[in-house]
Each structure stands twice: as structure tokens, then as C-alpha cells.
Design an enzyme around this catalytic site. Structure first.
Site, PDB file in Angstrom:
ATOM      1  N   CYS A 184      39.292  45.209  36.231  1.00  0.00           N
ATOM      2  CA  CYS A 184      38.079  45.986  36.532  1.00  0.00           C
ATOM      3  C   CYS A 184      37.633  46.710  35.258  1.00  0.00           C
ATOM      4  CB  CYS A 184      38.316  46.974  37.679  1.00  0.00           C
ATOM      5  SG  CYS A 184      39.507  48.238  37.253  1.00  0.00           S
TER       6      CYS A 184
ATOM      7  N   CYS B 189      39.816  49.257  33.419  1.00  0.00           N
ATOM      8  CA  CYS B 189      40.906  48.763  32.545  1.00  0.00           C
ATOM      9  C   CYS B 189      40.417  48.777  31.091  1.00  0.00           C
ATOM     10  CB  CYS B 189      41.305  47.343  32.914  1.00  0.00           C
ATOM     11  SG  CYS B 189      41.961  47.178  34.578  1.00  0.00           S
TER      12      CYS B 189
ATOM     13  N   CYS C 254      56.191  25.373  39.512  1.00  0.00           N
ATOM     14  CA  CYS C 254      55.757  26.721  39.943  1.00  0.00           C
ATOM     15  C   CYS C 254      55.673  27.632  38.721  1.00  0.00           C
ATOM     16  CB  CYS C 254      56.674  27.316  41.010  1.00  0.00           C
ATOM     17  SG  CYS C 254      58.290  27.732  40.409  1.00  0.00           S
TER      18      CYS C 254
ATOM     19  N   CYS D 194      58.549  28.292  36.160  1.00  0.00           N
ATOM     20  CA  CYS D 194      58.834  27.266  35.149  1.00  0.00           C
ATOM     21  C   CYS D 194      58.094  27.609  33.846  1.00  0.00           C
ATOM     22  CB  CYS D 194      58.371  25.889  35.620  1.00  0.00           C
ATOM     23  SG  CYS D 194      59.185  25.319  37.116  1.00  0.00           S
TER      24      CYS D 194
ATOM     25  N   ASP E 102      16.406  37.584  42.113  1.00  0.00           N
ATOM     26  CA  ASP E 102      15.271  37.936  41.275  1.00  0.00           C
ATOM     27  C   ASP E 102      14.179  36.914  41.612  1.00  0.00           C
ATOM     28  OD1 ASP E 102      13.771  39.031  39.068  1.00  0.00           O
ATOM     29  OD2 ASP E 102      14.257  37.179  38.016  1.00  0.00           O
TER      30      ASP E 102
END
Length: 765
Positions: free
Chosen positions: A10, A13, A82, A85, A461
Site C-alpha cells: 500500500c 509502505c 511449491c 523449493c 471517463d
């Protein structure tokens, strides 16, 4: 110096990083852009830049110098099933003194590495960690296909030994030979996972290879050779199937890379020379024959043709192109022969940017994925410790035998592997982003995919989004019966503006050969019009509001103006501070595809469609009726669009804003989701928006919303299925119902089902 920052979810941050770094000695300035994920730092000395990555890490983020990216090599990694790894490879390679930086992404199956050693050494190091690597290039694709075959053959051999042992147990073969057959199945099928497990433990990771290797070795130690061999074979088979399935999702992006030719026909004088696209330079002239794909972006110098732009924009119909028009690499020249001046190098083409942005998008974790990863990182060690306690505590306290509880503990070790859960979100996100990219829609990350699925209202717009954005002069009214002079004055004022209405008036004057006058002191009046001094007199061209504020009377024009506005015209009033000289009515045409897209969005269940426009109430009302939007905000200045978006948000709706990515930047940033249109023509749109519609229309917006909602549904299904499967396995361990091989089957089977469920998103039309 510029840095790329990862981990920001966000804008606050970005503020945290700015404040944190400004306290560091030697840093003069810090500017962090949350939207692009980039940070610019000014410092007293170059040595200060070396400290920045560690300082940013302390704040909870990752930063890498963008100039270092040039030294980065990209490798394709085979065998990851996964996220853990990827972590194992990163940790293993980062300990090598020749490696300066390494980043492995499970979703894309790629590793970026900055090193001072050779390619063979890097490949060898990755193999030591239990995986296969090859430089990411077309030439190496055959090698990766061979690697897959090798993996399948070890699984097959392991399975044959397991089957022989199983059959032998019913045919009176000696127990020693049966044990030897099972042991051979364990060694052949389990060698690669055991090697990976060794390096995972060495680098401090607790991945599924560690858990499976522990279970297989434990089974052999307590004499359960059949169980151990079955565990290894099922795990190897599951991995092979998972890898093949995941590769198919990754190929959804790789197929984008294959749409551009590797060579171009370059015109040198009267000669035509075939060259690799990497050797073609800007301003070179390339020739594209009918039926050929364009190798690079460029501008047509001669010829006219229909171009199929579907690979870039997703548009179903070819687009007519002629001299002066822009064409893109990867599109297909359908009819005439073209000579094209190259405007971008191969690495800077629109398709190259799309591929880069899509791969970046896959690396950005969605909120759901980040939560699942945090959950898995806590769940695995807890269940691992619980498995050790189950093995030791009950027999020590006199409840049952050591063999019985060791077996249950081993089954619990297998269940500790949260593979299906960890894989549940990224595979779905990669599949959805890949599908969108093929259809001419860029989704910048999992976060935005999730947000798109939760959107309840869309604000559009008007100019250039709902309408063509190419207004035309509909009527000219001169109060002093000098029509040409009125147009000439207006052209003089408007020639210095880039606004579509100003350009419409300039074009109208050019077509009728009405010249501009000598003017000076040109000035734009934000949201109201423009002014210029001609022959010492100040003239104004703008909306009626401008003249009302200057208290200039309209007299007999009032009724005519109201009638024109009610018919959807935008009015440009021309005059001085003392009188109105006349007015020019300009009308914009609604895109055919706009009405269809809005109808489809209503069918998808979008709660509210809103139009934002600077036009008057009458024009806004007419266009709203024609397009089918539910609501409109008229007479808005650019900053008022932000207020309109905030008003919709205050009503409790999650709002997406659709604009062109440049003029609408503040409103796009304020909305929950910014969607830019016409990304193929503007780099700014591709950089600033959360989602980019590459075509210059709304055709693909309903598909994007449907795809996002489907992705959210599939992610939820995957997570619940993974959790319920794990819970069922945990419950069945203690009564002794769940055997070791059933535990492995539940784990690899669940992961495979989750992957196949996610892959449905690739096929969504």
C-alpha cells in the site's frame, strides 16, 4: 540511483521507506513510487548506495539496484513444485561466494542471478540443490523436455521394482528378495528428493522433500519396506504430474514470447537482407510481406494493409493501417506489403513490455497468497514437532509400542506438508493472468486480480473511453454574420491546445482552408477554456461557465444553447470580455462497442456504472441514456473526478475507474482499482494503471471482471479443499485408519486436484 522495491502492498509502505531511509547518514533525497515499485535515491557518495538494500530489509522490504539488473541472467528452473523449493535454491546459491544476488520465482519457474562464475557452475549448483536449470532461451527448450523425460523414467523404474516386490509377496518369493526390490524402488525413486532434502536442511529450509525423505527412511527403519517404497513412488509420480501441470500454466506466458519472429527482412538500398531481430537497429527499414508477422514495433513508411492485432490487443477484427500509422511486433500483416521504419529495439517492443509486466505481476503476491504462506510457515514446524512428540511421548508413557507410534508419527510428517494449500493461490493467479494477457488485458498482480473480482461500481471517463474521443464540429453560429472570421479567431486560440475539442476545431478550419491569425499571450484556463491576444484584443474560447464568470451577456443565444446542449453537443463560446461573437457546437460519437460492453457488465452483475464528464448537464444526460450507464456526474473539472470517485467510495462501494491512464491519473490512483484503456499506444498507461486494456475500447472489460471473479471462486475452493483434506488426514491418523501411502496420496493428490482446478482459468473464454 534507482532501485526496484519488492514487498510494498500500500502507499503507506512507500512513506515508511522514505522516512526510514531519510534518517540514514549520507542520503540526501528519497522518492518511492508505490505504483511502479521504484525508488530514486540521491546520496553524498556512491558507497552509500551499497548500504541501501540492507537498510530497506530492516524496514521489512527488499530493494535491488536497477542498474544491476543488466548483469542478471535468467535461468529456467525445472522440478519446483511449491514455494519452499524456490526458497531452498535461493538459500543454497546465496551461500556461494561467486553469487552476488539471486531471486527464484516459483510461479514463473525462473531464477534471476547476478554471478561472477560460469553458466555450467550455476547449473551444477542448482542440480546439487535437487533441481535442473537452463539458460532461459528458445535453444534450451529441447533440453528441458529431455529433463522431463528423465524424471518420468526414474519414476517408472521405481514403480516397476515396487510392482515386482508386491507381486512377489503373493508368489512365495523369499522375504530377502522382496525387501531388496522395495529397497531398490526407494533408492531409485527417492534419490532426487533425498538430495533436495539434504540441501534444504543445509540451507535451513523445511520443505516437502525433507518430510517425505524422513517418512521413507523411517518406514524402512521400522521394517515397513512396502510402505516406504509406496511413499517414494507416489511422491515421485505426484511430483511428475504436478510439474507437468504447472509447466502448462507457465507456458501460457511463454507462448506470448513465441509470437514474434526471430528474424526480420531489412532493406539496405535495393537489397533485402535477413537479420536476427537482435541486430536490427532503430530507423532501419524492414519489409513485411502479406501473411507475415511483424518482427518489431515501427511506423509505416509505405503501403497499406489490414493488421491482425489480436496478439497484442485481443481485438477480434483486423485494423486497417496506412502510411504514418504505428504497428506492433507479433501482429500479423494480412494483405498488402509494407515498408516499416523501426522505432523500438527488440527488448523495448510493446510485446516485450507486456511479457515483462506479466512476469512481474506473477511475482507479486496477492493478499490471500501472502496469508496462506504465513499460515504454512507456522503450520509446518508445528506439525513437524507434533510428529516427533507422537513418535516419542506415548511409548515412553507406556501407551502402545514404539513401532506403532513411530508409524503414526511418520504419517503425521507426511501430513505436515502443506503443498496443496501453498500452491492453491499462485497457480490460480498465474492461470488467470496468463488468460488475460492472451486476450489483450494486462493484470499487474494478484492483488489487482482479487480487487477486480470484488468491484461493485465502475466509473468511466467519458471522452475517449465511452466515446470515440474524436469529436467533430456539428454547428457554427456567428452573431456578426462573419463565420470565417469567428472560425479563424477560434483556430488561433485553440491551435496551442491538445484537448480533443480544440483539435476538432483546428481540423475543421484546416479542412476549409481558414487560416489562423497572428496571436500572442496564449494561455490555458484550467477546466474552462483558453485565451489569446489578437491585434491587441483579448479573445476567449471556452465553455459557457467562463463567460458567465466574466459576466458577459448571451442575449438571444440562451435558447439556442440550451437546445444544442440537450442534443448532446458540447459548446465552445467565442468572444471578448465585453461581448459574445458566436459559438461552435462540437459532438462526440459513442463507440459501438461501449453499449455492448456496458450491457455485458450488467449481465455479470455489476451494481452501478457511472460516467464522469466535464460536459454540461444536457450532453451528459443524453450520452448516459445512449450508453446505458446508471448515473453520471457532469461539469467536472479534472480534480472533481477524484471527488466523484471518493463519493462513490463513501457510499460503501468498491470502485474501479476506467480512463486513458494520463489525464485521469489522479482519479485512477484514488479508485480501488485503476483500469487504463489503449495501453498498446501509451507507455504511461502501461506503467501507471493496475489493469491495462491494450485495445482502445472496452470490449475485454466484461471478460476481465468475469475472469477475476472466477479466479476468486477457484482460490476459495482450493483453500477449503486443501484445509479439509489436511484436517481429515490428521483425524484419521490416530485411530490407525490412515496408512503412510494414503497420507502421501492425500497430499500429492490434493495438490494435483488444486492445480487442475486452477488450470480451468486458462481455458475460460
Amino acid at each position: 540511483m534507482e532501485f526496484r522495491v519488492n514487498g510494498m502492498d500500500c502507499p503507506s509502505c512507500a512513506a515508511t521507506i522514505e522516512k526510514g531511509l531519510q534518517k540514514t547518514k549520507g542520503i540526501q533525497s528519497v522518492r518511492v513510487n508505490y505504483g511502479t515499485g521504484k525508488m530514486a535515491v540521491g546520496a553524498d557518495d556512491r558507497s552509500v548506495y551499497d548500504l541501501i538494500p540492507s537498510q530497506v530489509r530492516k524496514l521489512g522490504f527488499e530493494a535491488e539496484p536497477m542498474e544491476n539488473n543488466k548483469n542478471m541472467q535468467t535461468y529456467k528452473i525445472e522440478g519446483m513444485d511449491c514455494g519452499s523449493c524456490a526458497m531452498t535454491i535461493e538459500k543454497h546459491l546465496s551461500k556461494n561466494p561467486s553469487v552476488q544476488a539471486v531471486k527464484v520465482n516459483f510461479s514463473t519457474g525462473k531464477m534471476q542471478i547476478d554471478h561472477s562464475t560460469n553458466q555450467k557452475e550455476i547449473i551444477k549448483e542448482v542440480q546439487r540443490a535437487g533441481f535442473d536449470a537452463s539458460l532461459d532461451s528458445v535453444r534450451n527448450r529441447e533440453t528441458s523436455a529431455d529433463n522431463k523425460k528423465k524424471g518420468a523414467s526414474t519414476t517408472t523404474i521405481s514403480g516397476i521394482f515396487l510392482a515386482l516386490g508386491f507381486i512377489g509377496s503373493f508368489t512365495g518369493v523369499t522375504s530377502g528378495l522382496i525387501t531388496a526390490l522395495y529397497a531398490a524402488a526407494i533408492v531409485i525413486g527417492g534419490y532426487k528428493p533425498a538430495r533436495s532434502a539434504f540441501y534444504a536442511i543445509k540451507s535451513g529450509s523445511l520443505d516437502m522433500n525433507v518430510l517425505m525423505a524422513s517418512a521413507a527412511i523411517g518406514a524402512a527403519l521400522i521394517g515397513e519396506w512396502f510402505e516406504g517404497a509406496t511413499v517414494v513412488w507416489l511422491f515421485a509420480l505426484g511430483n511428475t504430474l504436478q510439474n507437468r501441470s504447472i509447466e502448462r500454466t507457465r507456458d501460457s506466458i511463454r507462448s506470448l514470447m513465441n509470437i514474434t519472429p526471430s528474424e526480420a527482412t531489412v532493406k539496405k538500398g535495393y537489397q533485402l537482407i535477413r537479420k536476427p531481430v537482435e541486430e536490427v537497429e532503430i530507423n532501419d527499414i524492414i519489409v513485411i510481406k502479406p501473411g507475415e508477422k511483424l518482427p518489431l514495433d515501427g511506423e509505416i513508411l509505405s503501403g497499406a494493409s489490414s493488421i491482425n492485432q489480436a496478439p497484442i490487443t485481443g481485438e477480434s477484427l483486423p485494423v486497417d493501417k496506412q502510411e504514418g500509422d504505428t504497428v506492433y511486433a507479433g501482429t500479423v500483416n494480412e494483405s498488402g506489403s509494407l515498408e516499416v521504419k523501426v522505432t523500438k529495439l527488440v527488448e523495448d517492443t510493446t510485446i516485450a513490455k507486456i511479457i515483462h509486466l506479466v512476469e512481474e505481476a506473477q511475482e507479486k503476491k496477492a493478499p490471500t497468497q501472502a496469508f496462506v504462506d504465513r499460515f504454512a510457515s507456522v503450520y509446518t514446524p508445528i506439525v513437524f514437532i507434533l510428529a516427533l512428540l507422537v513418535m516419542v511421548a506415548p511409548p515412553l508413557l507406556g501407551f502402545g509400542t514404539w513401532g506403532e507410534w513411530l508409524y503414526k508419527g511418520l504419517a503425521l510428517l507426511v501430513v505436515a506438508c502443506p503443498c496443496a494449500l501453498v500452491i492453491s493461490t499462485p497457480v490460480a493467479i498465474v492461470s488467470a493472468i496468463g488468460n488475460a494477457a492472451k486476450n489483450g488485458v494486462l493484470i499487474k498482480g494478484g492483488t489487482f486480480l482479487e480487487k477486480a473480482g470484488a468491484i461493485q461500481a465502475i466509473a468511466f471517463d467519458k471522452t475517449g473511453t465511452l466515446t470515440e474521443g474524436k469529436p467533430k464540429v456539428a454547428e457554427v453560429i456567428s452573431l456578426q454574420n462573419n463565420r470565417e472570421e469567428l472560425i479563424s479567431i477560434t483556430r488561433t486560440i485553440e491551435e496551442h491546445s491538445t484537448h480533443p475539442i480544440a483539435q476538432a476545431i483546428t481540423t475543421y478550419a484546416e479542412e476549409r482552408s481558414i487560416p489562423a491569425m497572428e496571436g500572442e499571450a496564449f494561455k490555458a484556463i484550467a477546466g474552462k477554456g483558453a485565451q489569446a491576444t489578437i491585434n491587441g484584443v483579448e479573445y476567449f474560447a471556452g465553455n459557457p461557465k467562463l463567460f458567465h464568470e466574466m459576466e458577459v451577456p448571451f442575449h438571444e443565444l440562451e435558447e439556442r444553447m440550451a437546445s444544442l446542449q440537450d442534443n448532446g453537443n458540447t459548446l465552445v463560446v467565442v468572444g471578448t470580455q465585453a461581448e459574445v461573437l458566436g459559438l461552435i457546437a462540437v459532438a462526440d460519437t459513442i463507440r459501438d462497442i461501449t453499449v455492448q460492453s456496458i450491457q455485458k457488465l450488467k449481465q455479470v452483475g455489476m451494481r452501478e456504472m457511472v460516467m464522469l464528464t466535464g460536459d454540461n448537464e444536457g450532453t451528459a444526460k443524453k450520452i448516459a441514456g445512449e450508453t446505458g450507464v446508471d448515473r453520471y456526474f457532469a461539469e467536472l473539472l479534472p480534480e472533481d473526478k477524484v471527488s466523484a470517485v471518493k463519493k462513490l467510495q463513501a457510499e460503501g462501494k468498491r470502485v474501479a475507474m476506467v480512463g486513458d491512464g494520463i489525464n485521469d491519473a489522479p482519479a485512477l490512483a484514488t479508485a480501488d482499482l485503476g483500469i487504463a484503456m489503449g495501453g498498446a499506444g501509451t507507455d504511461t498507461a502501461m506503467e501507471t494503471a493496475d489493469i491495462v486494456l491494450m485495445a482502445d475500447n472496452l470490449e475485454k472489460l466484461p471478460h476481465t471482471i468475469r475472469l477475476s471473479r472466477k479466479a476468486l471462486d477457484i482460490i476459495k475452493q482450493n483453500i477449503w479443499f486443501s484445509l479439509i483434506t489436511k484436517l481429515a488426514a490428521l483425524v484419521l491418523i490416530f485411530p490407525g485408519i490412515l496408512t503412510l501411502w494414503m497420507a502421501v496420496l492425500s497430499d500429492t493428490g490434493a495438490a494435483l486436484i488444486v492445480i487442475l482446478n486452477s488450470m480451468r482459468l486458462l481455458k475460460k473464454k
